[in-house]
Design an enzyme around this catalytic site. Structure first.
Site, PDB file in Angstrom:
ATOM      1  N   HIS A 134     -14.666   7.324  -3.974  1.00  0.00           N
ATOM      2  CA  HIS A 134     -14.365   6.437  -5.103  1.00  0.00           C
ATOM      3  C   HIS A 134     -13.116   5.595  -4.806  1.00  0.00           C
ATOM      4  O   HIS A 134     -13.070   4.398  -5.074  1.00  0.00           O
ATOM      5  CB  HIS A 134     -14.064   7.244  -6.360  1.00  0.00           C
ATOM      6  N   HIS A 141     -12.903  11.233  -5.843  1.00  0.00           N
ATOM      7  CA  HIS A 141     -12.575  11.675  -4.490  1.00  0.00           C
ATOM      8  C   HIS A 141     -12.317  10.422  -3.643  1.00  0.00           C
ATOM      9  O   HIS A 141     -12.351   9.295  -4.157  1.00  0.00           O
ATOM     10  CB  HIS A 141     -13.704  12.522  -3.901  1.00  0.00           C
ATOM     11  N   MET A 152     -18.976  12.376   0.908  1.00  0.00           N
ATOM     12  CA  MET A 152     -18.203  12.852  -0.247  1.00  0.00           C
ATOM     13  C   MET A 152     -19.005  12.633  -1.518  1.00  0.00           C
ATOM     14  O   MET A 152     -19.681  11.620  -1.683  1.00  0.00           O
ATOM     15  CB  MET A 152     -16.880  12.104  -0.339  1.00  0.00           C
TER      16      MET A 152
HETATM   17  P1  PAJ Z   1     -20.213   7.984  -9.408  1.00  0.00           P
HETATM   18  O1  PAJ Z   1     -21.176   8.977  -8.840  1.00  0.00           O
HETATM   19  O2  PAJ Z   1     -18.936   8.493  -9.984  1.00  0.00           O
HETATM   20  O3  PAJ Z   1     -19.891   6.942  -8.273  1.00  0.00           O
HETATM   21  C1  PAJ Z   1     -19.104   5.820  -8.554  1.00  0.00           C
HETATM   22  C2  PAJ Z   1     -19.148   4.887  -7.353  1.00  0.00           C
HETATM   23  O4  PAJ Z   1     -18.570   5.540  -6.216  1.00  0.00           O
HETATM   24  C3  PAJ Z   1     -20.601   4.531  -6.967  1.00  0.00           C
HETATM   25  O5  PAJ Z   1     -20.656   3.150  -6.639  1.00  0.00           O
HETATM   26  C4  PAJ Z   1     -20.843   5.402  -5.766  1.00  0.00           C
HETATM   27  O6  PAJ Z   1     -21.811   4.894  -4.874  1.00  0.00           O
HETATM   28  C5  PAJ Z   1     -19.463   5.423  -5.132  1.00  0.00           C
HETATM   29  N1  PAJ Z   1     -19.338   6.581  -4.227  1.00  0.00           N
HETATM   30  C6  PAJ Z   1     -19.535   7.885  -4.521  1.00  0.00           C
HETATM   31  N2  PAJ Z   1     -19.379   8.651  -3.421  1.00  0.00           N
HETATM   32  C7  PAJ Z   1     -19.068   7.808  -2.396  1.00  0.00           C
HETATM   33  C8  PAJ Z   1     -18.789   7.980  -1.002  1.00  0.00           C
HETATM   34  N3  PAJ Z   1     -18.793   9.172  -0.423  1.00  0.00           N
HETATM   35  N4  PAJ Z   1     -18.515   6.882  -0.275  1.00  0.00           N
HETATM   36  C9  PAJ Z   1     -18.516   5.642  -0.835  1.00  0.00           C
HETATM   37  N5  PAJ Z   1     -18.767   5.422  -2.145  1.00  0.00           N
HETATM   38  C10 PAJ Z   1     -19.040   6.483  -2.919  1.00  0.00           C
HETATM   39  O7  PAJ Z   1     -22.545   6.133  -9.339  1.00  0.00           O
HETATM   40  C11 PAJ Z   1     -22.077   6.427 -10.430  1.00  0.00           C
HETATM   41  O8  PAJ Z   1     -20.917   7.134 -10.580  1.00  0.00           O
HETATM   42  C12 PAJ Z   1     -22.730   6.010 -11.738  1.00  0.00           C
HETATM   43  O9  PAJ Z   1     -24.115   5.961 -11.563  1.00  0.00           O
HETATM   44  C13 PAJ Z   1     -22.202   4.669 -12.294  1.00  0.00           C
HETATM   45  C14 PAJ Z   1     -22.483   3.507 -11.333  1.00  0.00           C
HETATM   46  C15 PAJ Z   1     -20.698   4.755 -12.582  1.00  0.00           C
HETATM   47  C16 PAJ Z   1     -22.927   4.347 -13.629  1.00  0.00           C
HETATM   48  O10 PAJ Z   1     -22.753   5.366 -14.549  1.00  0.00           O
END
Ligand code: PAJ
Length: 324
Positions: A80, A77, A227
């Protein structure tokens, strides 16, 4: 079919033949069937072999080009993609990984259900001008006999660590492995997962991993909901309820601005905001030190407010830095 054709375009021999035996396979299966196990999507290179990606990235490093890594679990989203965009601004080569890491899910958690949509993710990454995607299989990341894990730092113990035993061991292990597969100059992590960001920063410091960790601000929906890939589990009613998390954080921010320093009173009002929205299961609501996550009883300096709460079967987290 449109999305599929988009990814299949480079595999012309498959795309052109409606009766091809691989026609109904998933994108991952199709990639595995390609002799090179890689394809290009609008110029962006997609690897499912971690080893091949590592060799290519090592080669690119010899050209002295700076590399930014964005680790994700897919179902991408705008949160990311904000990480990818920042990496794009700061690095010559942007690498994103997509891997739903089984070791960070407990047996009762949503590993099986976790949203997966490689087609849409690849399109979004290509549009954000990502250069390389690594989307390895679980069998490659955790081959038979895999038995080495990272013992996460102390900051992993409270909050998420207490609610989800073993979670940060899985996160730290896979992230360190990704750092080795993709030796990047910088790696981008969202403040949405505040404790995860600290766990990674402390691990990198303690184990002298040669990568700079870049924290990225939380991206929110228009109504304030942070998000998250898990937001798509919410029904329309639950989606309304979920707004209470960011509203509780707004309340905390307002109270601090108006001079309140008693953490118990602030947490009390945050809990009221959650309960008022009908949220019954609250895992934690705390004000903590932003570096150690030790809980604070009075706000005598900077603090972070952190919430984890359930809306139906969906567990949501959110946080905000509070400046006194
Ligand atoms: P995931 O939940 O897919 O998130 C990947 C990265 O996107 C993380 O660093 C997370 O903090 C960031 N992220 C998610 N939602 C966000 C938002 N609304 N605003 C800003 N950044 C956001 O976190 C993981 O995956 C896993 O634990 C991972 C680090 C990949 C290890 O498996």
């Amino acid at each position: 079919m449109h999305e599929r054709a988009f990814v299949l375009a480079p595999a012309a021999e498959i795309a052109a033949d409606w009766h091809h035996p691989l026609r109904n396979k998933t994108i991952r299966e199709l990639l595995a069937a390609l002799p090179s196990q890689q394809c290009a999507v609008n110029g962006m290179r997609v690897f499912i072999s971690a080893r091949d990606a590592q060799l290519e990235i090592m080669r690119l490093r010899t050209e002295r080009r700076s590399l930014g890594l964005v680790p994700t679990m897919g179902a991408l989203h705008d949160g990311h993609l904000s990480l990818v965009r920042l990496a794009r601004e700061q690095s010559d080569i942007v690498v994103a990984s997509i891997f739903v890491n089984p070791t960070q899910f407990a047996p009762h958690e949503d590993l099986g259900q976790y949203p997966r949509n490689l087609d849409a993710d690849l399109q979004a990454l290509a549009a954000a001008q990502c250069d390389i995607v690594l989307a390895p299989s679980a069998a490659e990341m955790y081959p038979a006999g895999f038995s080495t894990y990272v013992e996460p730092p102390a900051v992993a113990a409270p909050l998420e660590g207490a609610c989800r035993p073993g979670h940060f061991r899985g996160v730290a292990t896979v992230v360190l492995k990704l750092f080795h597969l993709v030796p990047a100059d910088r790696a981008y992590f969202g403040q949405k997962d505040y404790q995860q960001l600290l766990v990674i920063r402390h691990m990198v410091r303690d184990l002298a991993v040669p990568v700079e960790i870049v924290p990225c601000p939380i991206v929110r929906e228009a109504d304030g909901l942070a998000m998250s890939s898990r937001n798509r589990y919410l029904s329309p009613h639950q989606r309304q309820q979920a707004r209470a998390l960011s509203r509780a954080l707004d309340a905390a921010e307002r109270l601090v601005k108006s001079g309140e320093r008693d953490a118990r009173r602030i947490v009390g009002q945050m809990r009221d905001a959650l309960a008022g929205a009908g949220m019954e299961r609250i895992d934690y609501v705390v004000l903590a030190d932003p570096e150690s996550l030790v809980e604070k009883s009075s706000l005598d300096g900077p603090a972070v407010a952190l919430i984890a709460a359930h809306v139906g079967n969906t567990r949501l987290i959110d946080n905000r830095l509070l400046n006194t």
